[in-house]
Structures are given as C-alpha cells and as structure tokens.
Enzyme design. Structure first.
Site, short mmCIF file in Angstrom:
data_model
loop_
_atom_site.label_atom_id
_atom_site.label_comp_id
_atom_site.label_asym_id
_atom_site.label_seq_id
_atom_site.Cartn_x
_atom_site.Cartn_y
_atom_site.Cartn_z
N LEU A 70 -5.18 -7.68 5.00
CA LEU A 70 -6.00 -6.67 4.49
C LEU A 70 -5.89 -5.24 3.94
CD1 LEU A 70 -9.22 -8.86 4.98
CD2 LEU A 70 -7.19 -9.06 3.43
N GLY A 109 -8.97 -1.16 2.27
CA GLY A 109 -10.11 0.24 2.35
C GLY A 109 -9.31 1.79 2.63
N ARG A 132 -13.29 7.60 7.40
CA ARG A 132 -13.39 8.84 8.26
C ARG A 132 -12.47 9.36 8.81
NH1 ARG A 132 -15.75 4.40 12.12
NH2 ARG A 132 -16.16 6.30 14.15
N LYS A 185 -5.58 4.65 4.53
CA LYS A 185 -5.85 4.94 5.64
C LYS A 185 -4.35 3.75 6.66
CE LYS A 185 -9.30 2.04 7.87
NZ LYS A 185 -9.86 1.36 7.99
N GLN A 244 -7.80 -5.62 -4.69
CA GLN A 244 -9.65 -5.46 -4.60
C GLN A 244 -9.70 -4.57 -5.71
OE1 GLN A 244 -10.72 -6.11 -0.99
NE2 GLN A 244 -12.34 -6.18 -1.02
N GLY A 248 -16.21 -6.82 0.42
CA GLY A 248 -16.55 -7.57 2.13
C GLY A 248 -15.25 -8.28 2.34
N GLY A 278 -4.92 -4.50 7.93
CA GLY A 278 -3.54 -3.21 7.79
C GLY A 278 -3.51 -2.36 8.50
N LYS A 290 24.13 14.89 10.96
CA LYS A 290 23.97 13.58 9.63
C LYS A 290 24.41 13.84 8.65
CE LYS A 290 23.53 15.72 5.72
NZ LYS A 290 24.09 15.19 4.39
N TYR A 310 27.04 21.58 1.44
CA TYR A 310 25.77 21.98 0.54
C TYR A 310 26.75 23.51 -0.24
CZ TYR A 310 21.35 22.26 -1.83
OH TYR A 310 20.90 21.79 -2.70
#
Length: 445
Positions: free
Chosen positions: A9, A12, A16, A23, A76, A81, A105, A332, A368
């Site tokens: 899940l 959300g 907060r 999140k 969803q 819920g 999650g 790199k 580069y």
C-alpha cells in the site's frame, strides 16, 4: 511452499512530511521508503507484486519499476481506508492461489525473516496478523488463548481494550482466494467512516475460520509520517546495518560514523575506516580497505584494493584487484585494471586504465567538451607524469610515458614518451625589474 503474492500500500499523501514528494519516495539509506518494503517482500519470491498507488501515482510507479520492472500497479483514486486499498489490488490477483502478504510502503524496517514466520503461521490459520508489544494510538490485537479473536482500532476501542499491550502493525498474510471474499463484507461503520482491512479478522472468525498473530520487535513496525520519524528510522537502519556488517566479518574502526545504503554489499575481512558514506549500488569485496572520509556510490571494489582517504568513487567506477586509489581522487565511469595506482589529486572519468599503470598526481581526463562525453584509453604499464591533462578522446599505448605538466591531445603509441608543454624561457634579472616597475606604478596610483 505455496505461491505468494505481495500487495504494498503506497497511496498516502503524507501531509505531515510537509513535502511535495510522495511520502513513500522519501529516502532512507539512499533508497525510497517503498524500496525497503519491496526488498523485504522480495525474499518471499512473490509470484506477483502489486503496488497500490494514489498521491503522486506516476512518480511512485516509476520508482517502483526502477526497483522491479515486473511489478503491477493499481490506482486507489479515492482514499477510503486500508481495506478499500487492498480491494483495488484484488482483480490483479484473480485466479491465484497461495498466500497474499499485505505490506505498507511507509514501513521500511520490517525484516524478511519476520515475513517468512508469518507465511509459516499461515499453514495453521486463514489470516495471520503481525503484532508487537507497545502502547499509543495503535489498534489492539484481542486474543482468545492462542487465537486472534479480533482487531479493534484505537479510536473505537474501550478503555479495557486500550489497556492491551499487543498492538497491530497492519501487516497481514491471508489465503489469497479467501481475501477477496472477506473484503467484500467490509463495512465503513466506524468512527473514521473507512473500510478497515483489520475487520477481516472478525469476519473470518464469524465464519469459524482460525486467525493468528506473529509477534516481532516493535522497531520493525515503525511507520514514517514525519521528518523526525524518518530521521529516527535512519538511525535504526544504520545501527542494524553496522551490527550486521560486524557480525559478518567486516572491520569498522568507528562504526557510529559509517553510513550504509539499502543495497550495500561488503565482503568479510574488508576494512572500513571512519566517516565513510556508502551511496546506492556499492560492492566491496573481501580484503579491500576503504580509508577515512570516502564517499562511494555505484561502484565495485575488488579484493585487495585500497581507497582513500578522502576519495570519491562515482557510478561506473570499477576497481580490479590490488588497485590503489589515494587521497583526493575522484573516479567516474572508469575501469581500473589490476594493480593500477592513482595516488592523489586526480580525476579519472570515462576511462579505461590498463594493469599496473601509474597515474601521477594532478592528472585529469578532460572528458567533457561542453556537449558530449569522450573516453580516454590508457594501456598497461603506462607512466602518466604528474599534472598531465588528457584531452579525450585520446589513447596512450602500453608501456608509454607522458612528461609532467603535459597536455596530451593526440594518441601516444606504445613505448613512446609524449611531452606536450611550452618550452621554458628564463630571463635573468627580469623578476627584480618587473617588481620595481609594479611598485612604482602602485605609488603613482
């Protein structure tokens, strides 16, 4: 063992967190929270994994597919819920048998062996719930002897029920073919007006089915809702990762200063010095040494290699056995073959360095041009003089040398010496005359 399906899940918003980022995508140990849940579930070798998305669905799906391109996602659209969220996943599990494990999650610290214990308990129960000893505003697991009778949400619980110390984590393992049927009987007749996944326990019990609980350390069930909780979870993850490394034969000279990523792999008898930070995608083989104040990400370090102090290895850095990378070196997207030495103050990017080559201090691969990246090829047993600028694309053949301070713009054949610098001109007495001239101009100004 029966086949397993995984439902995570991840719908959300996480208001907060005070963030535009969903999140479940906030990073913990160098990886999104969601990846932690997916990795724990991966240990069950699921036949199918379904991510339930909502807020920031496109971002969440993209992040999930970076970890596992074979997952399924479902939206969803309306947040009604946890039971409603799981309902959205069920059409994707139609026809599957075995177990369905529901994870969250934003709960990143759950351990694979805990999920395995839940799956084993499913052999005796139609529904298995993960619980922990705690307090606060968690739902409570109401037991009747060894059986789980029901789960009551804190806001709906009586004072007597709130005194129960066995709390609900929300994680469940349910017979897959039964789960959809139980979800169809959910009702939103509670204080929040939501469809609680936890209510399937009471529904199963009303049918005479057995329900059970598996208990885990409360730290595994920590959910992330605020930045402060994210920081606390980071500290818990790092403490566990350090302990695991020490247990597995890794030397950490100052464990509290070393930071690991979710996927860090370190072989036994490796030595990790103080203040080393591992980003994602790092493997350190047995017997290698990472000295103090190094930052590593997306790299592979072979047996017997030494790195640092104060070195940075970026994605694509591949160090073969017995390579030495010293202080203030950055690498790199470069492969260093066996026995290469890069002592200090050097940048190697988009390059291949042959075995036993020595790279002098201050060497730079100028890879580069402002638009494109270009490669530098250096053969085996080459001696690159200090302060050499290698203007890519360029190659240096085996057993060749470059003079210190050279700017190399053309290929250097094997066994050749290349010098690319202006001839020195020395003018006797000129330094004093110039200084006198400069001082006289300053006085007149």
């Amino acid at each position: 063992m029966a086949a397993t399906s995984l439902i995570i899940l991840a719908a959300g918003m996480g208001s907060r967190m005070n963030s535009d980022l969903p999140k479940v995508l906030h990073p913990l140990a160098g990886a999104p929270l969601l990846h932690h849940a997916m990795q724990a579930g991966r240990a069950l070798q699921p036949e199918r994994t379904v991510i339930v998305t909502g807020h920031g669905a496109a971002e969440v799906e993209a992040a999930a597919r970076r970890f596992d391109p074979d997952i399924d996602t479902v939206l969803q659209a309306e947040q009604l819920g946890t039971g409603h969220a799981v309902q959205q996943a069920m059409p994707l599990l139609a026809g599957l048998t075995g177990d369905a494990v529901v994870l969250f999650g934003d709960t990143p610290l759950i351990q694979p062996d805990t999920l395995e214990r839940m799956r084993e308990a499913r052999a005796q129960h139609a529904v298995v719930v993960l619980g922990f000893e705690g307090a606060g505003r968690y739902g409570r697991l109401v037991m009747r002897g060894p059986e789980l009778d029901r789960i009551v949400e804190y806001k709906d619980a009586t004072d007597e029920e709130r005194s129960i110390s066995l709390c609900n984590s929300g994680v469940m393992c349910v017979d897959t073919s039964l789960l959809a049927d139980l979800l169809n009987e959910l009702r939103a007749d509670n204080a929040a007006g939501e469809y609680y996944l936890t209510d399937i326990v009471a529904i199963a019990r009303s049918r005479g089915l057995s329900c059970g609980a598996v208990i885990c350390d409360s730290r595994e069930t920590v959910g992330i809702n605020t930045r402060a909780e994210l920081a606390e979870a980071e500290a818990m993850f790092q403490a566990r990762a350090r302990a695991d490394a020490l247990e597995n034969g890794v030397t950490l000279t100052a464990p509290e200063t070393v930071f690991f990523a979710l996927d860090t792999v370190i072989g036994r008898d490796a030595i990790i010095g103080p203040s080393v930070v591992f980003g994602p995608g790092v493997t350190v083989e047995s017997g290698a040494e990472i000295r103090a104040f190094c930052h590593l990400e997306g790299c592979h370090i072979s047996r017997g290699a030494t790195v640092g102090p104060f070195a940075r290895l970026r994605p694509g850095a591949e160090l073969a056995e017995d390579v030495h990378v010293g202080n203030f070196v950055e690498i790199k997207n470069a492969v260093l073959d066996e026995g290469v030495k890069v002592g200090h103050l050097t940048y190697l990017g988009d390059a291949h360095i042959g075995e036993k080559t020595n790279i002098g201090a201050g060497t730079i691969t100028c890879n580069y041009d402002g638009v494109n990246k270009h490669r530098t090829e250096i053969g085996p047993r080459v001696f690159v003089g200090s302060n050499t600028m290698l203007v890519a694309p360029v190659s240096i053949g085996r057993d060749a040398m470059t003079g210190s301070g050279s700017v190399i713009t053309e290929d250097v054949p094997a066994e050749a010496l290349a010098i690319g610098r202006a001839r020195q001109v020395t003018k006797l007495g000129m330094a004093v005359r110039l200084m006198d001239l400069f001082m006289s101009k300053k006085k007149k100004a």
